[in-house]
Design an enzyme around this catalytic site. Structure first.
Site, PDB file in Angstrom:
ATOM      1  CE  LYS A 117       6.901  -9.304 -10.464  1.00  0.00           C
ATOM      2  NZ  LYS A 117       5.593  -9.504 -11.063  1.00  0.00           N
ATOM      3  NE  ARG A 140       7.411 -11.545 -17.340  1.00  0.00           N
ATOM      4  CZ  ARG A 140       8.288 -10.709 -16.807  1.00  0.00           C
ATOM      5  NH1 ARG A 140       8.526 -10.745 -15.503  1.00  0.00           N
ATOM      6  NH2 ARG A 140       8.933  -9.844 -17.557  1.00  0.00           N
TER       7      ARG A 140
END
Ligand code: HH2
Length: 302
Positions: free
Chosen positions: A217, A257
């Site tokens: 991210k 995740r």
């Protein structure tokens, strides 16, 4: 095999000795880190099989990007993307579906998904009715605009309070397996993300298993850059991804995740071993020692 048998097969309890690893499978042309890589059905199925062989505990199939600025796709298009992949992978691993659309959630569960990864935190009634697990993730706003100046008075109190309130309601309404996820990057600044990661132990102590997704991210690009004002490319965020996943697992997350399964499995195994009363003895390919049920009591795995 009767329709639905694989769902039951993939829902049995299994003791695991480490936090769980959820592998990301984006059947999209525009996901922020792997958009277009697995848009083709055959490539997506092959990637799912590969992640299973790498040891992923859950494969999270998504047909709509939720990156900042993403445009929504139609229900028909999302179904076209995810259903053949879920049908092909059903029975090979536990599957989750990453969707905010009720019709996609229902169809994906019919096709073999047993976990509903719900970034809108609104689909618990479907999980209850279909006897599926439910991931309740926090997001401020919608992907298209969520990064336009997100503000909180107290990000920890607001995010945790929201998640716990929704999770309790879902439990009262019959969902048996509920995960809470602070939604790193979803309507949060760099500082919000780090503050939420810092306070994960508090969320983990609230009574629901925690899932965290930091993989590749944007905040990692800034966090791991050598100099202020620079950003590390999305393709060079493996170290930051594994480091933050490791932090999350040590801070109590029971599942992470990720896009990079093998490296994260190594980290998860390390975390599991560090928590054992005595180290496991590894001889060749076999692993001896006590079973350590991270999440095994109440969390269904493949
Ligand atoms: N992050 C993304 C998507 N779904 N679900 C949960 N529960 N937690 C997350 O942190 C999370 C999520 C975004 O990552 P990715 O799927 O790789 O990208 P895109 O949304 O662009 O497809």
């Amino acid at each position: 095999m009767r329709k639905g048998d694989h769902v039951r097969e993939c829902s049995t309890l299994r003791a695991v000795s480490r936090p769980l690893v959820m592998g990301v499978l984006n059947v999209t042309p525009d996901s922020f880190s792997d958009g277009g890589c697995f848009f083709d059905e055959e490539k997506a199925i092959a990637r799912g099989v590969e992640m299973v062989s790498e040891g992923a505990d859950v494969i999270d199939v998504g047909g709509e990007s939720s990156r900042p600025g993403a445009e929504p796709v139609s229900e028909a298009e999302e179904l076209r993307r995810v259903l053949p992949v879920i049908e092909a992978l059903a029975g090979k691993a536990r599957l989750s579906v990453d969707t905010v659309k009720p019709a996609v959630a229902e169809a994906a569960i019919e096709a073999g998904a047993t976990l509903l990864n719900d970034i809108s935190a609104s689909l618990w009634a479907i999980a209850a009715r279909k006897k599926a697990g439910w991931v309740c993730m926090h997001m401020r706003g919608q992907p298209r605009t969520m990064q336009d100046d997100p503000r909180y008075d107290d990000v920890v109190r607001e995010v945790h309070g929201f998640l716990i309130e929704r999770a309790r309601r879902a439990r009262e309404e019959g969902v048996e397996e509920i995960w809470v996820d602070p939604g790193i990057g979803f309507g949060k600044t760099y500082e919000h993300n780090l503050t939420l990661l810092r306070h994960l132990p508090q969320l983990a102590s609230a009574g629901f298993p925690v899932l965290v997704g930091t993989s590749r991210k944007g905040f990692l690009g800034r966090l791991t850059a050598a100099n202020a004002g620079e950003t590390v490319d999305v393709g060079d965020r493996l170290a930051g991804s594994v480091a933050t996943a490791t932090w999350a697992m040590l801070a109590g997350a029971r599942m992470v995740r990720v896009h990079d399964v093998p490296a994260t499995i190594q980290a998860a195994t390390l975390v599991g071993d560090c928590r054992l009363p005595s180290p496991r003895v590894r001889t060749g390919t076999s692993v001896g020692g006590p079973s350590f049920g991270v999440g095994s009591e109440e969390v269904r795995t493949a």
